[in-house]
Scaffold this active site. Structure first.
Site, PDB file in Angstrom:
ATOM      1  N   ALA A  85      46.735  41.215  42.213  1.00 37.40           N
ATOM      2  CA  ALA A  85      47.502  41.835  43.293  1.00 37.40           C
ATOM      3  C   ALA A  85      47.795  43.301  42.971  1.00 37.40           C
ATOM      4  CB  ALA A  85      48.798  41.065  43.524  1.00 37.40           C
ATOM      5  N   VAL A 144      48.697  33.488  38.131  1.00 34.38           N
ATOM      6  CA  VAL A 144      47.645  34.395  37.675  1.00 34.38           C
ATOM      7  C   VAL A 144      47.378  35.499  38.699  1.00 34.38           C
ATOM      8  CG1 VAL A 144      45.735  33.059  38.691  1.00 34.38           C
ATOM      9  CG2 VAL A 144      45.331  34.408  36.609  1.00 34.38           C
ATOM     10  N   LYS A 145      47.748  35.254  39.950  1.00 31.16           N
ATOM     11  CA  LYS A 145      47.429  36.188  41.034  1.00 31.16           C
ATOM     12  C   LYS A 145      48.215  37.505  40.937  1.00 31.16           C
ATOM     13  CE  LYS A 145      44.668  33.307  43.278  1.00 31.16           C
ATOM     14  NZ  LYS A 145      43.250  33.559  43.484  1.00 31.16           N
ATOM     15  N   ASP A 146      49.268  37.530  40.136  1.00 31.67           N
ATOM     16  CA  ASP A 146      50.007  38.792  39.958  1.00 31.67           C
ATOM     17  C   ASP A 146      49.079  39.890  39.451  1.00 31.67           C
ATOM     18  OD1 ASP A 146      52.203  37.323  40.639  1.00 31.67           O
ATOM     19  OD2 ASP A 146      53.234  37.524  38.719  1.00 31.67           O
TER      20      ASP A 146
END
Length: 451
Positions: free
Chosen positions: A48, A43-45
């Site tokens: 970022a 999910v961090k894409d």
């Protein structure tokens, strides 16, 4: 032709998948938002890219610059994809509790990885928070991301993840359940969903050793709540600015063991190969089942991929060492780790020093004593210590002078309850008769490890 101009354009639009077996006890429709379908497998894409975009727009990140961030691994991967696509350098500062796979993956995509100790306070100069801040101050043309307090984090989920979930459920979502670390996902998604329907409940999943749950319920930041835990990606020992407690309806805490066990259950029962925090999230959802009704639509978000935990959660030895492997231990025989290992004994006429040496070599605390007739006594480290206090020359005396009564002998099918009653202050172990003249020792530690 239908193609993406670079890997960043493939981020988002992850599927919503119905859970069937693992949520059988939940009387509602449960859907998983599986974020492993992002190119960086987490999910961090999403955040970022958003944080970099906003930093570029504000001038905080300049062409050819160095991105510096303290990360548990997933944000670092998202940042690495952006750095590759746009020509930045990346330095990731990571804590030593994170999996080796995460570190190796970051290095594989060109990031410099610096590892810091976990068991230190956030303001300790050795912490990954402090080290990343210091590196940003010392490195020319660098930008410190600070995902915990950078509100572009939660804004990414307000703009992307929240709208996706609303659209995919046709606005029928009633509950959102997610692990909380930086707070970006729960706060961004929660804000969007509550704007659409204030009755939607937002539940956070916390770890034991983290401050979130108690702070949300009492407003007290209790330092006594803070201790080292194994679960990766959720919980904190500080209050990130991205955590908007006013949006969150409640928290539930999940143990390290339950998180690991349910991560494996997701793979085996649903075919969904996801990371440690996903197991915590689904166990948290099960703990909240009394809050759900038959017509409810509950969405749980799975943060990252199981490929980052091959050496941990999906490794039987790692799980067994921590007592996380679920096993049906009912009888004495179930506690015998290996019937092939030789039983270590001592003889009545041997010197005490021989028994001590044997206990050191094999790292054992108890040892049966034999003579030609069989088992006639026992030694344990507490009795040896007491004997040494009374007689400093005890090591040069025969074992028979200080040995205690022999350990009780039980059969393989002796129940754990019966076995436990035999171990007490006076008697530290029992011997299990495996047949054919073979015996194995069971100690209090063996029973506790099986709990």
């Amino acid at each position: 032709m239908d193609y993406a101009n670079n890997i960043l354009e493939t981020i988002g639009d992850t599927p919503l998948v119905k859970l069937n077996k693992i949520t059988g006890e939940v009387n509602a429709l449960v859907l998983a938002k599986v974020e492993t379908f992002n190119p960086g497998n987490s999910v961090k894409d999403r955040m970022a890219v958003k944080m970099v975009n906003d930093a570029e727009a504000s001038g905080a990140l300049k062409p050819g610059g160095t991105i510096i961030e303290g990360t548990s691994g997933n944000t670092g991967m998202g940042l690495a994809l952006v750095a590759i696509a746009r020509g930045y350098k990346l330095v990731c500062v990571i804590s030593d509790k994170q999996s080796k796979e995460k570190m190796d993956i970051l290095r594989a995509v060109g990031a410099e990885v610096i590892v810091c100790p976990t068991n230190v306070a956030p303001d300790d100069p050795r912490s990954y928070y402090s080290v990343s801040k210091r590196l940003a101050e010392e490195t020319p043309n660098s930008w410190y991301v600070n995902q915990y307090d950078n509100l572009s984090n939660s804004q990414a989920h307000y703009e992307q993840t929240g709208p996706e979930i609303w659209k995919q459920t046709d606005g029928k979502i009633t509950h959102f359940v997610v692990g909380v670390g930086t707070g970006g996902t729960i706060s961004g998604v929660g804000k969007y969903l509550k704007e659409k329907n204030p009755n939607i409940k937002i539940w956070g999943v916390d770890a034991y050793g983290s401050v979130f749950k108690k702070y949300h319920e009492t407003g007290v930041f209790d330092e006594n709540e803070i201790y080292t835990y194994i679960t990766e990606g959720i919980g904190e020992d500080m209050l990130p600015k991205n955590v908007d407690f006013s949006i969150i309806d409640g928290f539930t805490k999940v143990t390290d063991k339950d998180g690991a066990v349910y991560t494996r259950k997701l793979a085996r029962e649903e075919g969904i190969f996801v990371g440690y925090s996903a197991g915590s999230a689904i166990k948290g959802l099960l703990q909240l089942k009394e809050h759900f009704k038959p017509d409810d639509v509950v969405v749980v978000l799975f943060h990252d991929s199981g490929s980052r935990y091959i050496g941990k959660v999906f490794n039987d030895d790692w799980m067994r060492d921590r007592g996380f492997l679920v096993s049906d231990v009912k009888m004495a025989g179930d506690l015998i780790k290996s019937a092939e290992n030789e039983l270590i004994t001592a003889k009545t006429e041997e010197l005490v020093s021989h028994a001590i040496e044997r206990m050191k070599i094999y790292n054992i605390s108890q040892i049966p004593v034999t003579d030609s007739s069989g088992f006639v006594g026992s030694l344990d480290e507490s009795a040896l210590f007491k004997a040494f206090i009374d007689d400093k020359d005890i090591a040069n005396k025969p074992i028979k002078e200080i040995m205690q009564a022999p350990f009780p002998i039980v059969k393989k099918n002796t129940s754990i309850d019966e076995l436990s009653k035999l171990i007490n202050r006076e008697n530290k172990a029992v011997l299990t008769n495996l047949g054919d003249g073979r015996y194995r020792i069971i100690t209090k530690h063996d029973i506790i490890s099986a709990i």
